[in-house]
Write a protein that holds these residues in place. Sequence first.
Motif, PDB file in Angstrom:
ATOM      1  N   GLU A 111       0.821  -1.208   0.000  1.00 49.04           N
ATOM      2  CA  GLU A 111       0.000   0.000   0.000  1.00 49.04           C
ATOM      3  C   GLU A 111       0.857   1.260   0.000  1.00 49.04           C
ATOM      4  OE1 GLU A 111      -4.198   1.372   1.669  1.00 49.04           O
ATOM      5  OE2 GLU A 111      -2.875   0.643   3.262  1.00 49.04           O
ATOM      6  N   ALA A 112       1.966   1.211   0.712  1.00 42.32           N
ATOM      7  CA  ALA A 112       2.851   2.381   0.800  1.00 42.32           C
ATOM      8  C   ALA A 112       3.433   2.773  -0.558  1.00 42.32           C
ATOM      9  CB  ALA A 112       3.977   2.109   1.795  1.00 42.32           C
ATOM     10  N   ILE A 113       3.694   1.768  -1.417  1.00 44.49           N
ATOM     11  CA  ILE A 113       4.299   2.077  -2.721  1.00 44.49           C
ATOM     12  C   ILE A 113       3.309   1.948  -3.871  1.00 44.49           C
ATOM     13  CG2 ILE A 113       6.580   1.355  -1.900  1.00 44.49           C
ATOM     14  CD1 ILE A 113       6.282  -1.178  -3.628  1.00 44.49           C
ATOM     15  N   GLY A 114       2.050   1.655  -3.544  1.00 41.14           N
ATOM     16  CA  GLY A 114       1.026   1.564  -4.569  1.00 41.14           C
ATOM     17  C   GLY A 114       1.076   0.300  -5.404  1.00 41.14           C
ATOM     18  N   ALA A 115       1.483  -0.805  -4.782  1.00 44.07           N
ATOM     19  CA  ALA A 115       1.519  -2.094  -5.483  1.00 44.07           C
ATOM     20  C   ALA A 115       0.239  -2.869  -5.191  1.00 44.07           C
ATOM     21  CB  ALA A 115       2.733  -2.911  -5.046  1.00 44.07           C
ATOM     22  N   GLN A 116      -0.353  -3.445  -6.209  1.00 39.97           N
ATOM     23  CA  GLN A 116      -1.603  -4.188  -6.038  1.00 39.97           C
ATOM     24  C   GLN A 116      -1.422  -5.700  -6.084  1.00 39.97           C
ATOM     25  OE1 GLN A 116      -4.044  -1.279  -8.855  1.00 39.97           O
ATOM     26  NE2 GLN A 116      -5.436  -2.667  -7.778  1.00 39.97           N
ATOM     27  N   ASP A 117      -0.177  -6.160  -6.185  1.00 41.23           N
ATOM     28  CA  ASP A 117       0.069  -7.599  -6.323  1.00 41.23           C
ATOM     29  C   ASP A 117       1.141  -8.078  -5.358  1.00 41.23           C
ATOM     30  OD1 ASP A 117      -1.531  -8.362  -8.934  1.00 41.23           O
ATOM     31  OD2 ASP A 117      -0.547  -6.444  -9.329  1.00 41.23           O
ATOM     32  N   ILE A 118       0.843  -9.151  -4.633  1.00 43.13           N
ATOM     33  CA  ILE A 118       1.782  -9.777  -3.704  1.00 43.13           C
ATOM     34  C   ILE A 118       1.937 -11.240  -4.097  1.00 43.13           C
ATOM     35  CG2 ILE A 118       2.225 -10.456  -1.313  1.00 43.13           C
ATOM     36  CD1 ILE A 118       0.501  -8.070  -0.432  1.00 43.13           C
ATOM     37  N   LEU A 147     -10.102  -5.391   3.287  1.00 41.91           N
ATOM     38  CA  LEU A 147     -11.011  -4.753   4.228  1.00 41.91           C
ATOM     39  C   LEU A 147     -10.266  -3.766   5.128  1.00 41.91           C
ATOM     40  CD1 LEU A 147     -13.229  -7.769   5.381  1.00 41.91           C
ATOM     41  CD2 LEU A 147     -13.997  -5.758   4.087  1.00 41.91           C
ATOM     42  N   GLY A 148      -8.974  -4.005   5.283  1.00 41.02           N
ATOM     43  CA  GLY A 148      -8.185  -3.205   6.224  1.00 41.02           C
ATOM     44  C   GLY A 148      -7.193  -2.248   5.610  1.00 41.02           C
ATOM     45  N   THR A 149      -7.289  -2.001   4.302  1.00 41.96           N
ATOM     46  CA  THR A 149      -6.414  -1.030   3.646  1.00 41.96           C
ATOM     47  C   THR A 149      -7.262  -0.001   2.903  1.00 41.96           C
ATOM     48  OG1 THR A 149      -6.245  -2.463   1.683  1.00 41.96           O
ATOM     49  CG2 THR A 149      -4.498  -2.654   3.329  1.00 41.96           C
ATOM     50  N   GLU A 154     -11.393   1.770   0.134  1.00 48.20           N
ATOM     51  CA  GLU A 154     -11.854   3.095  -0.272  1.00 48.20           C
ATOM     52  C   GLU A 154     -11.522   3.476  -1.720  1.00 48.20           C
ATOM     53  OE1 GLU A 154     -13.710   5.056   1.563  1.00 48.20           O
ATOM     54  OE2 GLU A 154     -13.682   3.787   3.348  1.00 48.20           O
ATOM     55  N   LYS A 155     -10.388   3.032  -2.214  1.00 43.80           N
ATOM     56  CA  LYS A 155      -9.931   3.488  -3.533  1.00 43.80           C
ATOM     57  C   LYS A 155     -10.261   2.540  -4.676  1.00 43.80           C
ATOM     58  CE  LYS A 155      -6.126   6.461  -2.004  1.00 43.80           C
ATOM     59  NZ  LYS A 155      -4.674   6.763  -2.164  1.00 43.80           N
ATOM     60  N   ASN A 156     -10.890   1.430  -4.369  1.00 44.47           N
ATOM     61  CA  ASN A 156     -11.195   0.430  -5.398  1.00 44.47           C
ATOM     62  C   ASN A 156      -9.938  -0.008  -6.149  1.00 44.47           C
ATOM     63  OD1 ASN A 156     -12.914  -1.305  -6.815  1.00 44.47           O
ATOM     64  ND2 ASN A 156     -13.249   0.175  -8.458  1.00 44.47           N
ATOM     65  N   GLN A 157      -8.847  -0.173  -5.389  1.00 44.62           N
ATOM     66  CA  GLN A 157      -7.581  -0.675  -5.923  1.00 44.62           C
ATOM     67  C   GLN A 157      -7.178  -1.899  -5.099  1.00 44.62           C
ATOM     68  OE1 GLN A 157      -5.009   2.757  -5.525  1.00 44.62           O
ATOM     69  NE2 GLN A 157      -5.686   3.632  -7.456  1.00 44.62           N
ATOM     70  N   PRO A 158      -7.951  -2.975  -5.198  1.00 43.27           N
ATOM     71  CA  PRO A 158      -7.707  -4.146  -4.347  1.00 43.27           C
ATOM     72  C   PRO A 158      -6.332  -4.768  -4.545  1.00 43.27           C
ATOM     73  CG  PRO A 158      -9.154  -4.705  -6.166  1.00 43.27           C
ATOM     74  CD  PRO A 158      -9.023  -3.212  -6.178  1.00 43.27           C
ATOM     75  N   ILE A 159      -5.817  -5.281  -3.441  1.00 36.76           N
ATOM     76  CA  ILE A 159      -4.529  -5.979  -3.453  1.00 36.76           C
ATOM     77  C   ILE A 159      -4.790  -7.466  -3.676  1.00 36.76           C
ATOM     78  CG2 ILE A 159      -2.529  -6.645  -2.056  1.00 36.76           C
ATOM     79  CD1 ILE A 159      -2.793  -3.896  -0.652  1.00 36.76           C
ATOM     80  N   LYS A 160      -4.104  -8.040  -4.618  1.00 33.30           N
ATOM     81  CA  LYS A 160      -4.260  -9.456  -4.964  1.00 33.30           C
ATOM     82  C   LYS A 160      -3.081 -10.264  -4.432  1.00 33.30           C
ATOM     83  CE  LYS A 160      -5.551 -13.199  -7.283  1.00 33.30           C
ATOM     84  NZ  LYS A 160      -6.731 -13.984  -6.873  1.00 33.30           N
ATOM     85  N   ILE A 161      -3.374 -11.362  -3.742  1.00 35.66           N
ATOM     86  CA  ILE A 161      -2.322 -12.282  -3.312  1.00 35.66           C
ATOM     87  C   ILE A 161      -2.209 -13.388  -4.349  1.00 35.66           C
ATOM     88  CG2 ILE A 161      -1.511 -13.900  -1.558  1.00 35.66           C
ATOM     89  CD1 ILE A 161      -3.055 -12.354   0.525  1.00 35.66           C
ATOM     90  N   HIS A 162      -1.055 -13.496  -4.968  1.00 29.83           N
ATOM     91  CA  HIS A 162      -0.802 -14.533  -5.960  1.00 29.83           C
ATOM     92  C   HIS A 162      -0.059 -15.696  -5.297  1.00 29.83           C
ATOM     93  CE1 HIS A 162      -1.762 -11.852  -9.424  1.00 29.83           C
ATOM     94  NE2 HIS A 162      -1.310 -10.920  -8.601  1.00 29.83           N
ATOM     95  N   ALA A 163      -0.651 -16.867  -5.351  1.00 34.11           N
ATOM     96  CA  ALA A 163      -0.013 -18.088  -4.858  1.00 34.11           C
ATOM     97  C   ALA A 163       0.021 -19.065  -6.032  1.00 34.11           C
ATOM     98  CB  ALA A 163      -0.775 -18.665  -3.678  1.00 34.11           C
ATOM     99  N   PRO A 164       0.892 -18.823  -7.009  1.00 34.58           N
ATOM    100  CA  PRO A 164       0.870 -19.572  -8.271  1.00 34.58           C
ATOM    101  C   PRO A 164       1.167 -21.057  -8.146  1.00 34.58           C
ATOM    102  CG  PRO A 164       2.861 -18.236  -8.110  1.00 34.58           C
ATOM    103  CD  PRO A 164       1.970 -17.816  -6.991  1.00 34.58           C
ATOM    104  N   PHE A 165       1.758 -21.461  -7.025  1.00 34.83           N
ATOM    105  CA  PHE A 165       2.123 -22.872  -6.863  1.00 34.83           C
ATOM    106  C   PHE A 165       1.196 -23.606  -5.911  1.00 34.83           C
ATOM    107  CE2 PHE A 165       6.412 -20.566  -6.943  1.00 34.83           C
ATOM    108  CZ  PHE A 165       6.344 -20.375  -8.317  1.00 34.83           C
ATOM    109  N   ILE A 166       0.068 -22.997  -5.574  1.00 29.64           N
ATOM    110  CA  ILE A 166      -0.809 -23.545  -4.543  1.00 29.64           C
ATOM    111  C   ILE A 166      -1.230 -24.980  -4.839  1.00 29.64           C
ATOM    112  CG2 ILE A 166      -3.009 -22.719  -5.495  1.00 29.64           C
ATOM    113  CD1 ILE A 166      -1.997 -22.453  -1.793  1.00 29.64           C
TER     114      ILE A 166
END
Length: 221
Positions: A111-118, A147-149, A154-166
Motif C-alpha cells: 500500500e505504501a508504494i502503490g503495489a496491487q500484487d503480492i 477490508l483493512g487497507t 476506499e480506492k477500489n484498488q484491491p490488493i491481490k495475493i498470488h499463490a501460483p504454486f498452490i
Amino acid sequence: MDKAIVLLSGGLDSSVALHLALKEAKEVHAISFEYGQRHNRELDSAKLVARKAGVADHRVVTLKLDQWGGSSLTDKKMSIEKGDVERTDIPVTYVPARNMVFLSVAASYAEAIGAQDIFIGVSQVDYSGYVDCRQEFIDSMEKTINLGTVMGAEKNQPIKIHAPFINMTKAEEIKLGVELGVDFGLTWSCYNGGEKPCDTCDSCLLRAKAFAEADVIDTSL
C-alpha cells in the motif's frame, strides 16, 4: 501488472515465485524477514537471489518472533526433528501464524508504494503440514487485507495475493524454475544452518525428492 511485492525467503519456492513475478510485472520489490530464525543462511541466499535477479528493491524486515518461540525454527531449546516426507501431523518447525504476519507486513509495504500484487510461493500439495499454506487461508487473508487497507476499502484498488504454486508439486515448480532461469545453486532449503544442507530434515528430504522427480540436478549440492 505494474508493481509487485514478492515474499522472498531465499528458498526454492520463493525464488521461483520471484522469477515468475519478474516475468509478469513491470517492477518487482522483494521483502525478506529476519524473524529470529535459528540461522541466517537462507536469508543470505535471499540477498543473493534478489541481487542476481535484479529486483527494483529488496527490503529485509526484522521481526523478533523468537521472543515467544513455539517453533524449532525460532527456539534453539527445541530440536529440528528428523525428516519424514510422509508426515501427516504438524511439524515442530511450524512457526505460529508466520505467513499471516508476513503477508500483513507485505500488504503495508504494498500500500505504501502503490503495489496491487503480492506473490507468495506456498503450496498445499507439498506443504509439510503447514496450515498457512492452504488456498482457504490465502483467500481469507486477501479479503482481510482489502477490508483493512485504504486501497482495498476506499480506492477500489484491491490488493491481490498470488499463490501460483498452490496446487503444484515442488517437482513442477522446479521445472518451471528451469524455464524461468532460476539459479537453484543460490537457494537454501535446509532448516539447519552450516555450510552444507543436513540432508535429514523435512525440507532437505522434500527438496531432494522434488529434484529427483523433476529429473533436474540440484546445483546447490
